[in-house]
Design a protein around this motif. Structure first.
Motif, PDB file in Angstrom:
ATOM      1  N   VAL A 194      -4.422  10.187  -7.634  1.00  0.00           N
ATOM      2  CA  VAL A 194      -3.988   9.264  -8.682  1.00  0.00           C
ATOM      3  C   VAL A 194      -2.667   8.637  -8.273  1.00  0.00           C
ATOM      4  O   VAL A 194      -1.716   9.336  -7.919  1.00  0.00           O
ATOM      5  CB  VAL A 194      -3.854  10.000 -10.040  1.00  0.00           C
ATOM      6  CG1 VAL A 194      -3.281   9.052 -11.090  1.00  0.00           C
ATOM      7  CG2 VAL A 194      -5.196  10.541 -10.485  1.00  0.00           C
ATOM      8  N   TYR A 195      -2.622   7.285  -8.323  1.00  0.00           N
ATOM      9  CA  TYR A 195      -1.398   6.550  -8.010  1.00  0.00           C
ATOM     10  C   TYR A 195      -0.560   6.264  -9.253  1.00  0.00           C
ATOM     11  O   TYR A 195       0.678   6.250  -9.199  1.00  0.00           O
ATOM     12  CB  TYR A 195      -1.741   5.207  -7.349  1.00  0.00           C
ATOM     13  CG  TYR A 195      -2.482   5.328  -6.042  1.00  0.00           C
ATOM     14  CD1 TYR A 195      -2.072   6.219  -5.058  1.00  0.00           C
ATOM     15  CD2 TYR A 195      -3.595   4.528  -5.778  1.00  0.00           C
ATOM     16  CE1 TYR A 195      -2.750   6.311  -3.853  1.00  0.00           C
ATOM     17  CE2 TYR A 195      -4.262   4.604  -4.578  1.00  0.00           C
ATOM     18  CZ  TYR A 195      -3.843   5.497  -3.615  1.00  0.00           C
ATOM     19  OH  TYR A 195      -4.522   5.598  -2.426  1.00  0.00           O
ATOM     20  N   LEU A 196      -1.243   6.008 -10.366  1.00  0.00           N
ATOM     21  CA  LEU A 196      -0.532   5.533 -11.553  1.00  0.00           C
ATOM     22  C   LEU A 196      -1.257   6.031 -12.798  1.00  0.00           C
ATOM     23  O   LEU A 196      -2.498   5.998 -12.875  1.00  0.00           O
ATOM     24  CB  LEU A 196      -0.475   3.999 -11.540  1.00  0.00           C
ATOM     25  CG  LEU A 196       0.545   3.320 -12.459  1.00  0.00           C
ATOM     26  CD1 LEU A 196       1.957   3.702 -12.043  1.00  0.00           C
ATOM     27  CD2 LEU A 196       0.370   1.804 -12.390  1.00  0.00           C
ATOM     28  N   ASP A 197      -0.474   6.440 -13.787  1.00  0.00           N
ATOM     29  CA  ASP A 197      -1.012   6.888 -15.083  1.00  0.00           C
ATOM     30  C   ASP A 197      -0.020   6.435 -16.143  1.00  0.00           C
ATOM     31  O   ASP A 197       1.015   7.072 -16.364  1.00  0.00           O
ATOM     32  CB  ASP A 197      -1.198   8.395 -15.095  1.00  0.00           C
ATOM     33  CG  ASP A 197      -1.862   8.890 -16.383  1.00  0.00           C
ATOM     34  OD1 ASP A 197      -2.191   8.041 -17.236  1.00  0.00           O
ATOM     35  OD2 ASP A 197      -2.022  10.121 -16.533  1.00  0.00           O
ATOM     36  N   ILE A 198      -0.328   5.321 -16.821  1.00  0.00           N
ATOM     37  CA  ILE A 198       0.608   4.722 -17.765  1.00  0.00           C
ATOM     38  C   ILE A 198      -0.109   4.371 -19.060  1.00  0.00           C
ATOM     39  O   ILE A 198      -1.340   4.290 -19.119  1.00  0.00           O
ATOM     40  CB  ILE A 198       1.263   3.437 -17.183  1.00  0.00           C
ATOM     41  CG1 ILE A 198       0.184   2.404 -16.853  1.00  0.00           C
ATOM     42  CG2 ILE A 198       2.096   3.763 -15.951  1.00  0.00           C
ATOM     43  CD1 ILE A 198       0.742   1.070 -16.413  1.00  0.00           C
ATOM     44  N   ALA A 199       0.698   4.157 -20.105  1.00  0.00           N
ATOM     45  CA  ALA A 199       0.143   3.703 -21.383  1.00  0.00           C
ATOM     46  C   ALA A 199      -0.159   2.218 -21.296  1.00  0.00           C
ATOM     47  O   ALA A 199       0.609   1.442 -20.745  1.00  0.00           O
ATOM     48  CB  ALA A 199       1.128   3.992 -22.508  1.00  0.00           C
ATOM     49  N   ALA A 200      -1.314   1.821 -21.845  1.00  0.00           N
ATOM     50  CA  ALA A 200      -1.731   0.422 -21.784  1.00  0.00           C
ATOM     51  C   ALA A 200      -2.563   0.087 -23.009  1.00  0.00           C
ATOM     52  O   ALA A 200      -3.040   0.972 -23.731  1.00  0.00           O
ATOM     53  CB  ALA A 200      -2.518   0.168 -20.507  1.00  0.00           C
ATOM     54  N   THR A 201      -2.751  -1.201 -23.225  1.00  0.00           N
ATOM     55  CA  THR A 201      -3.591  -1.704 -24.312  1.00  0.00           C
ATOM     56  C   THR A 201      -4.675  -2.584 -23.718  1.00  0.00           C
ATOM     57  O   THR A 201      -4.372  -3.576 -23.033  1.00  0.00           O
ATOM     58  CB  THR A 201      -2.758  -2.499 -25.330  1.00  0.00           C
ATOM     59  OG1 THR A 201      -1.734  -1.653 -25.874  1.00  0.00           O
ATOM     60  CG2 THR A 201      -3.628  -3.027 -26.441  1.00  0.00           C
ATOM     61  N   GLY A 251       0.787  -1.231   0.000  1.00  0.00           N
ATOM     62  CA  GLY A 251       0.000   0.000   0.000  1.00  0.00           C
ATOM     63  C   GLY A 251       0.809   1.266   0.000  1.00  0.00           C
ATOM     64  O   GLY A 251       0.241   2.364   0.130  1.00  0.00           O
ATOM     65  N   ASP A 252       2.126   1.182  -0.156  1.00  0.00           N
ATOM     66  CA  ASP A 252       2.978   2.368  -0.184  1.00  0.00           C
ATOM     67  C   ASP A 252       3.030   2.871  -1.625  1.00  0.00           C
ATOM     68  O   ASP A 252       3.984   2.625  -2.374  1.00  0.00           O
ATOM     69  CB  ASP A 252       4.370   2.010   0.333  1.00  0.00           C
ATOM     70  CG  ASP A 252       5.252   3.238   0.505  1.00  0.00           C
ATOM     71  OD1 ASP A 252       4.748   4.361   0.294  1.00  0.00           O
ATOM     72  OD2 ASP A 252       6.446   3.071   0.853  1.00  0.00           O
ATOM     73  N   LEU A 253       2.000   3.585  -2.019  1.00  0.00           N
ATOM     74  CA  LEU A 253       1.856   4.043  -3.398  1.00  0.00           C
ATOM     75  C   LEU A 253       2.158   5.529  -3.502  1.00  0.00           C
ATOM     76  O   LEU A 253       1.813   6.317  -2.609  1.00  0.00           O
ATOM     77  CB  LEU A 253       0.429   3.781  -3.896  1.00  0.00           C
ATOM     78  CG  LEU A 253       0.002   2.303  -3.928  1.00  0.00           C
ATOM     79  CD1 LEU A 253      -1.482   2.205  -4.227  1.00  0.00           C
ATOM     80  CD2 LEU A 253       0.791   1.545  -4.974  1.00  0.00           C
ATOM     81  N   PRO A 254       2.753   5.966  -4.608  1.00  0.00           N
ATOM     82  CA  PRO A 254       3.036   7.403  -4.779  1.00  0.00           C
ATOM     83  C   PRO A 254       1.784   8.140  -5.267  1.00  0.00           C
ATOM     84  O   PRO A 254       0.894   7.554  -5.888  1.00  0.00           O
ATOM     85  CB  PRO A 254       4.140   7.403  -5.840  1.00  0.00           C
ATOM     86  CG  PRO A 254       3.851   6.186  -6.664  1.00  0.00           C
ATOM     87  CD  PRO A 254       3.299   5.154  -5.709  1.00  0.00           C
ATOM     88  N   ALA A 255       1.728   9.405  -5.007  1.00  0.00           N
ATOM     89  CA  ALA A 255       0.642  10.261  -5.517  1.00  0.00           C
ATOM     90  C   ALA A 255       1.220  11.186  -6.580  1.00  0.00           C
ATOM     91  O   ALA A 255       2.225  11.874  -6.349  1.00  0.00           O
ATOM     92  CB  ALA A 255       0.033  11.071  -4.382  1.00  0.00           C
ATOM     93  N   ILE A 256       0.636  11.158  -7.775  1.00  0.00           N
ATOM     94  CA  ILE A 256       1.153  11.949  -8.887  1.00  0.00           C
ATOM     95  C   ILE A 256       0.112  12.997  -9.274  1.00  0.00           C
ATOM     96  O   ILE A 256      -1.094  12.850  -9.035  1.00  0.00           O
ATOM     97  CB  ILE A 256       1.500  11.065 -10.101  1.00  0.00           C
ATOM     98  CG1 ILE A 256       0.255  10.346 -10.619  1.00  0.00           C
ATOM     99  CG2 ILE A 256       2.588  10.058  -9.723  1.00  0.00           C
ATOM    100  CD1 ILE A 256       0.499   9.536 -11.877  1.00  0.00           C
ATOM    101  N   ALA A 257       0.599  14.049  -9.914  1.00  0.00           N
ATOM    102  CA  ALA A 257      -0.283  15.134 -10.361  1.00  0.00           C
ATOM    103  C   ALA A 257      -0.769  14.866 -11.777  1.00  0.00           C
ATOM    104  O   ALA A 257       0.026  14.526 -12.663  1.00  0.00           O
ATOM    105  CB  ALA A 257       0.451  16.469 -10.296  1.00  0.00           C
ATOM    106  N   THR A 258      -2.072  15.001 -12.018  1.00  0.00           N
ATOM    107  CA  THR A 258      -2.672  14.804 -13.348  1.00  0.00           C
ATOM    108  C   THR A 258      -3.625  15.974 -13.624  1.00  0.00           C
ATOM    109  O   THR A 258      -4.850  15.873 -13.462  1.00  0.00           O
ATOM    110  CB  THR A 258      -3.435  13.468 -13.393  1.00  0.00           C
ATOM    111  OG1 THR A 258      -4.360  13.445 -12.295  1.00  0.00           O
ATOM    112  CG2 THR A 258      -2.480  12.309 -13.309  1.00  0.00           C
ATOM    113  N   PRO A 259      -3.100  17.108 -14.065  1.00  0.00           N
ATOM    114  CA  PRO A 259      -3.964  18.292 -14.265  1.00  0.00           C
ATOM    115  C   PRO A 259      -4.960  18.154 -15.402  1.00  0.00           C
ATOM    116  O   PRO A 259      -5.957  18.864 -15.447  1.00  0.00           O
ATOM    117  CB  PRO A 259      -2.950  19.399 -14.537  1.00  0.00           C
ATOM    118  CG  PRO A 259      -1.734  18.702 -15.045  1.00  0.00           C
ATOM    119  CD  PRO A 259      -1.694  17.382 -14.344  1.00  0.00           C
TER     120      PRO A 259
END
Length: 671
Positions: free
Chosen positions: A509-516, A491-499
């Motif tokens: 938001v913990y994760l924002d990545i490219a996916a299929t 549960g040690d997840l980072p918090a990222i900015a997504t404006p």
């Protein structure tokens, strides 16, 4: 090799440990005597016992603090002087006899384990015993099991070999005549037993000690032919034995002088002036065939234990927890050994850091032809000899307890005591150290979860053992990634900015990545590229003409399979499959997000089934020999389920095997 009484066996010419063990509350005092070719000591310095625990040649050392129920002697055969033909190992008891002990056993240990074992099951009712002896034979050394006892105790035993005791009683006689005297090659030179009749021509009825005194104390010119009377065999002018004084020289009856020599704890020493040595005429009953120089009697030896003296309390060194050489508080120009608790009596001079001198012993080093200096030859030999035995013990401690604890600290303290560079010891230990780190990494990855303790243990071992190189860098990188994934699962997840995203109130938001996104249709799988967003409230996929939203309350499991992550949910479509560049990282992040959202561990039953106990890991490692069962490689090892968990395989020793990373990836989820 197990020996019976009188048997002998060859032993390696190396540093040996002689351990006497028993089961009883009594204490056995171990001692040793270094004998010349005539079967007697050269002086009282050749007796190693509790008042003199170390021989001057360092050939024999008595351990003054052994484990309970044991007595221990260290015997260095390479350091044994050429004049020493035998080393007798003996022991004595106070207020008890050897039948009072149970399981009395003598074991001789070499670098690779025990080389001789002698069980004394039928010990006689005696208080002193000669357990066995080391003796020279054909350029090597052998050990003979003896088991001969003396009812008169330690005083009688040591007197038998030429030591004079100041306690008064004459030399004791053995309970039964020994089966041998001297080495196998000199059985004809044994002393006459005291039981021979007195009326035998030319051989008076006298004990061995009396015969020795008669020969050594006879004045020059005394008759010794066949017609000599019994009175001629006794010393006409016995040599008075007196304590040494610094300003006195004793004059012997034959004109030789006796001057004080170096003192030894509890002993007085004398030496014969070489310029005034005379020869005593031979007697027909003397076992020497040629005239021998008059032998100087050793000073009397006190068998009373030296009373401990009250020591002046000295200040502790700067690092009192570390056993090492420090400046002597009483003599700053010398170094003194601090054992971690108190100052000892061991001292040595301070060596100057000079290129022309050995850093260890201070001896002058020879210059090389093309510059530089040759290493100190004597220190190189001593270091190599010590490291051979040190490496064996260190590898054993490393396998059992690891690079921590008092045993491990004692090993490195012994290096500092011998003034051996730690880098040389680490180089000798590198193969065993590398194997230990590999084992720790494989054990850590067995259940797919790297705890902080496991990560710190591996890092500490690598640093403490001084390991480096490409393999160590790979292991460190692997442990670092494993620990990072474990932290995500916890549960040690980072918090990222997504404006550019429209989020709900208090949504992070913990994760924002490219996916299929992969959808299984009747005509085949459909791939849609887009963005996968992991937040505190839901899992979103945003793609061209398609989108998926899965609240954490509907997700039941997450699994990484090959290059995709399979998410199972209770929604109408039953979840989703996402192909990403790093499926392991995504799966760990999703598990961590689920943990936070549901306040529990994802699929507790499945996670628990992957947990492997340390006992099972050790059993599988021992069974497979710490190598891949497919290719035999010993690097990058992993624990693998023969029948995968996904197919109902159990987490047991019978269903586990060791594979290297390549073979494990090739096997995959197959059986």
């Amino acid at each position: 090799m197990e020996l019976s009484k009188g048997a002998n066996t060859p032993i390696p010419t190396s540093l040996l440990a002689v351990v006497i063990s028993w089961r009883s509350d009594h204490m056995v005092d171990a001692h040793a005597l270094l004998l010349g070719s005539d079967g007697s000591v050269r002086g009282d310095r050749d007796l190693v016992f509790y008042n003199a625990p170390r021989h001057i040649s360092q050939a024999v050392t008595l351990d003054q603090d052994p484990d309970p129920g044991t007595a221990r002697l260290s015997v260095s055969l390479p350091r044994t002087e050429a004049e020493v033909d035998r080393i007798v190992v003996s022991g004595s008891l106070e207020d008890a006899t050897f039948p009072d002990l149970h399981g009395l056993t003598l074991t001789v240990f070499a670098v690779d384990g025990p080389v001789a074992v002698f069980a004394l099951d039928d010990a006689e009712s005696v208080s002193a015993m000669m357990f066995g002896e080391f003796y020279r034979r054909d350029g090597g050394w052998r050990f003979r099991a003896v088991g001969q006892g003396w009812a008169s105790g330690m005083a009688g035993l040591v007197t038998e070999f030429g030591i004079q005791v100041d306690e008064g009683p004459a030399a004791g006689r053995p309970v039964a005549p020994p089966a041998h005297r001297g080495s196998d090659r000199d059985k004809s030179s044994s002393r006459a037993p005291a039981e021979e009749p007195a009326d035998r021509p030319g051989r008076p009825s006298a004990g061995i000690a009396d015969l020795r005194t008669a020969v050594l104390d006879r004045p020059a010119g005394a008759g010794g032919g066949p017609d000599a009377t019994e009175d001629s065999h006794r010393p006409a002018n016995p040599i008075p034995v007196s304590r040494d004084t610094p300003d006195r020289t004793a004059v012997l009856p034959n004109g030789a002088t006796r001057t004080p020599s170096g003192a030894h704890p509890g002993n007085a020493h004398y030496r014969l002036d070489e310029t005034s040595t005379t020869a005593a005429p031979a007697a027909p009953w003397d076992r020497f065939t040629d005239p021998q120089p008059t032998r100087q009697l050793a000073g009397t030896v006190s068998l009373h234990r030296s009373a401990p003296t009250e020591q002046v309390r000295l200040p502790a060194p700067p690092d009192p927890a570390r056993a090492d050489w420090y400046r002597d508080p009483e003599d700053p120009v010398r170094l003194r050994w601090w054992d971690g608790e108190r100052w000892t009596a061991d001292r040595r001079p301070v060596t100057r850091p000079h290129a022309h001198e050995c850093e260890r012993c201070g001896a002058r080093r020879r210059r090389r032809v093309f510059g530089g200096h040759q290493p100190c030859s004597s220190c190189a030999v001593e270091t190599e000899e010590f490291l051979i035995h040190w490496h064996t013990r260190a590898a054993r401690v490393l396998t059992s307890a690891g690079p921590r604890g008092p045993e491990w600290e004692e090993l490195w303290a012994s290096l500092r005591y011998q003034r051996i560079d730690a880098a040389a010891a680490r180089a000798a230990l590198e193969p065993a150290a590398l194997q230990y780190v590999e084992r720790r990494v494989a054990f850590a990855f067995a259940d797919g979860q790297i705890s902080a303790e496991e990560y710190d243990d591996v890092e500490y071992a690598i640093t403490d053992l001084g390991l480096s190189g490409p393999l160590i860098d790979e292991l460190r990188s692997r442990m670092g990634r494993g620990r990072a994934l474990s932290r995500l699962r916890e549960g040690d997840l980072p918090a990222i900015a997504t404006p550019d995203l429209h989020l709900d109130a208090e949504e992070l938001v913990y994760l924002d990545i490219a996916a299929t996104h992969i959808r299984e249709l009747a005509r085949g799988p459909k791939h849609t590229d887009g963005r996968l967003i992991v937040s505190t409230k839901k899992l979103r996929f945003v793609g061209a003409g398609a989108g998926v939203e899965l609240p954490w309350s509907r997700i039941v499991s997450v699994a990484a399979e090959h290059d995709a992550v399979v998410v199972a949910a209770t929604s109408a479509r039953g979840g989703a499959i996402f192909a990403v560049a790093d499926p392991q990282y995504l799966a760990a992040a999703l598990e961590g997000a689920l943990r936070i959202a549901k306040r529990l561990v994802l699929a507790p039953g499945q996670r628990d089934s992957r947990s492997i106990s340390q006992e099972v890991k050790a059993e599988v490692w021992q069974r497979d020999g710490g190598r891949c069962v497919e290719c035999g490689d010993s690097h990058y090892l992993e624990f693998d389920h023969v029948i995968p968990l996904s197919r109902g395989g159990a987490t047991s020793a019978a269903n586990l095997q060791i594979l290297c990373r390549g073979c494990n990836r090739t096997k995959g989820a197959n059986i």
